[in-house]
Design a protein around this motif. Structure first.
Motif, PDB file in Angstrom:
ATOM      1  N   LYS A 212      -6.587  -1.482   5.395  1.00  0.00           N
ATOM      2  CA  LYS A 212      -6.617  -2.416   5.794  1.00  0.00           C
ATOM      3  C   LYS A 212      -8.013  -3.557   5.668  1.00  0.00           C
ATOM      4  N   ASP A 213      -7.506  -5.047   5.342  1.00  0.00           N
ATOM      5  CA  ASP A 213      -8.501  -5.911   4.826  1.00  0.00           C
ATOM      6  C   ASP A 213      -9.395  -5.393   3.851  1.00  0.00           C
ATOM      7  N   GLU A 214      -9.781  -4.469   3.190  1.00  0.00           N
ATOM      8  CA  GLU A 214     -10.513  -3.713   2.626  1.00  0.00           C
ATOM      9  C   GLU A 214     -10.177  -3.756   1.020  1.00  0.00           C
ATOM     10  N   GLY A 215      -8.752  -4.539   0.185  1.00  0.00           N
ATOM     11  CA  GLY A 215      -8.730  -3.715  -0.624  1.00  0.00           C
ATOM     12  C   GLY A 215      -9.526  -4.324  -1.831  1.00  0.00           C
ATOM     13  N   ILE A 216      -9.273  -4.240  -2.643  1.00  0.00           N
ATOM     14  CA  ILE A 216      -9.616  -4.429  -4.085  1.00  0.00           C
ATOM     15  C   ILE A 216      -8.341  -4.282  -4.579  1.00  0.00           C
ATOM     16  N   TYR A 217      -7.541  -4.896  -6.148  1.00  0.00           N
ATOM     17  CA  TYR A 217      -6.262  -5.386  -5.820  1.00  0.00           C
ATOM     18  C   TYR A 217      -5.780  -6.286  -7.613  1.00  0.00           C
ATOM     19  N   PRO A 218      -5.214  -5.567  -8.436  1.00  0.00           N
ATOM     20  CA  PRO A 218      -4.639  -6.734  -9.439  1.00  0.00           C
ATOM     21  C   PRO A 218      -4.592  -8.482  -8.537  1.00  0.00           C
ATOM     22  N   THR A 219      -5.201  -9.734  -9.278  1.00  0.00           N
ATOM     23  CA  THR A 219      -4.740 -11.578  -8.821  1.00  0.00           C
ATOM     24  C   THR A 219      -3.717 -11.796  -8.577  1.00  0.00           C
ATOM     25  N   HIS A 220      -2.668 -10.748  -9.358  1.00  0.00           N
ATOM     26  CA  HIS A 220      -0.791 -11.033  -9.809  1.00  0.00           C
ATOM     27  C   HIS A 220      -0.024 -10.534  -8.543  1.00  0.00           C
ATOM     28  N   ALA A 221      -0.623  -9.491  -7.815  1.00  0.00           N
ATOM     29  CA  ALA A 221      -0.538  -8.351  -6.124  1.00  0.00           C
ATOM     30  C   ALA A 221       0.300  -9.499  -5.565  1.00  0.00           C
ATOM     31  N   ALA A 222       1.333  -8.321  -5.352  1.00  0.00           N
ATOM     32  CA  ALA A 222       1.596  -9.388  -4.011  1.00  0.00           C
ATOM     33  C   ALA A 222       1.570  -8.506  -2.618  1.00  0.00           C
ATOM     34  N   ARG A 223       0.715  -9.218  -1.499  1.00  0.00           N
ATOM     35  CA  ARG A 223       1.313  -8.468  -0.318  1.00  0.00           C
ATOM     36  C   ARG A 223       2.696  -7.611   0.175  1.00  0.00           C
ATOM     37  N   PHE A 224       2.374  -6.478   0.359  1.00  0.00           N
ATOM     38  CA  PHE A 224       4.195  -5.573   0.478  1.00  0.00           C
ATOM     39  C   PHE A 224       3.937  -6.062   2.674  1.00  0.00           C
TER      40      PHE A 224
END
Length: 274
Positions: A212-224
């Motif tokens: 939670k609130d610590e993720g690293i992800y691609p900039t084009h990703a959407a939050r589920f």
């Protein structure tokens, strides 16, 4: 001379501890991706790191005649827990595939997104369950240990709708390939920040679980979003080179730490006898 993937050392087992409920007993075969969500073909499995480097082409994958499989969970979790939710993933994939086909057949469309209705709890429960199962049988040989990261995920899969509300985030993006990626746990370092990641990717979605609130992800990703019944997929080519994240090219001070046997790639075999 070619050699067989180290994956062959991580598939042979009959009895062990289920990686979802933790009970000891006879383990059953879990298909990942779930049956009905893809066209089942002959595949080979390899550890993802075996796909990299100069000797990658000399390694032969572990074959299967009917899709990628993992014997790591009990029959109750497989049939009743995951089986009761897999239909949501299969239905979503069929709808998305149809809309994606229409999108690329109509290149003049002004919209870069497609959307479908889903049951977010059932969809996420199935995907997370398969993330937990898609790993090495080595994990089934010892009783489960307490884990701040994995315990809430297991509770969620077993039926607690709110188990991961305060512990995890989920992100997703368009995954345009016919290969399948599974990563039970990867530690990723980016710009001074490190975090654990779990992933399941198969056409047309990459599904990423983070703390939670610590993720690293691609900039084009959407939050589920668990409060929304809409799954919206951006099909634009923006950032498409990060579709394989976290196994895309590392840049700058980015680093990736993993246990090789927990990260598996499955890919279709064409015109081969296995």
């Amino acid at each position: 001379m070619s050699k067989i993937s180290e994956r062959v050392r991580h598939v042979k087992i009959r009895d062990g501890y289920c990686l979802i409920c933790g009970e000891f007993g006879t383990l059953s075969i879990d298909h990942v991706p779930p049956q009905g969500s893809i066209t089942v073909t002959k595949v080979e499995q390899r550890h993802i790191m075996e796909m990299m480097g100069a000797g990658a082409k000399s390694i032969k994958g572990v074959p299967s005649t009917n899709g990628s499989k993992f014997r790591t969970i009990c029959s109750d979790c497989n049939s009743n827990i995951l089986g009761g939710n897999d239909g949501e993933v299969a239905d979503a994939n069929k709808k998305l595939t149809s809309k994606i086909r229409n999108y690329f057949q109509n290149p003049t469309s002004p919209y870069n997104t497609v959307s479908i209705d889903i049951n977010p709890i059932k969809y996420a429960r199935a995907m997370i369950g398969h993330i937990l199962s898609a790993t090495s049988v080595t994990e089934c040989k010892e009783p489960p240990q307490k884990s701040l990261y994995f315990d809430p995920l297991k509770k969620f899969v077993l039926g607690d709708d709110y188990a991961i509300t305060k512990t995890h985030d989920i992100y997703y993006w368009f995954y345009p390939y016919d290969r399948h990626l599974s990563a039970k746990c990867v530690s990723f370092f980016n710009q001074g920040h490190s975090t654990a990641l779990s992933l399941l990717s198969f056409f047309p979605i990459a599904f990423l679980v983070t703390p939670k609130d610590e993720g690293i992800y691609p900039t084009h990703a959407a939050r589920f979003d668990f409060s929304s019944s809409k799954l919206v997929l951006d099909l634009s080519s923006y950032n498409i080179h990060f579709s394989d994240f976290p196994f895309s090219e590392l840049k700058g001070n980015q680093m990736c730490l993993l246990n090789d046997c927990q990260t598996i790639i499955s890919y279709p075999i064409k015109n081969q006898e296995i």
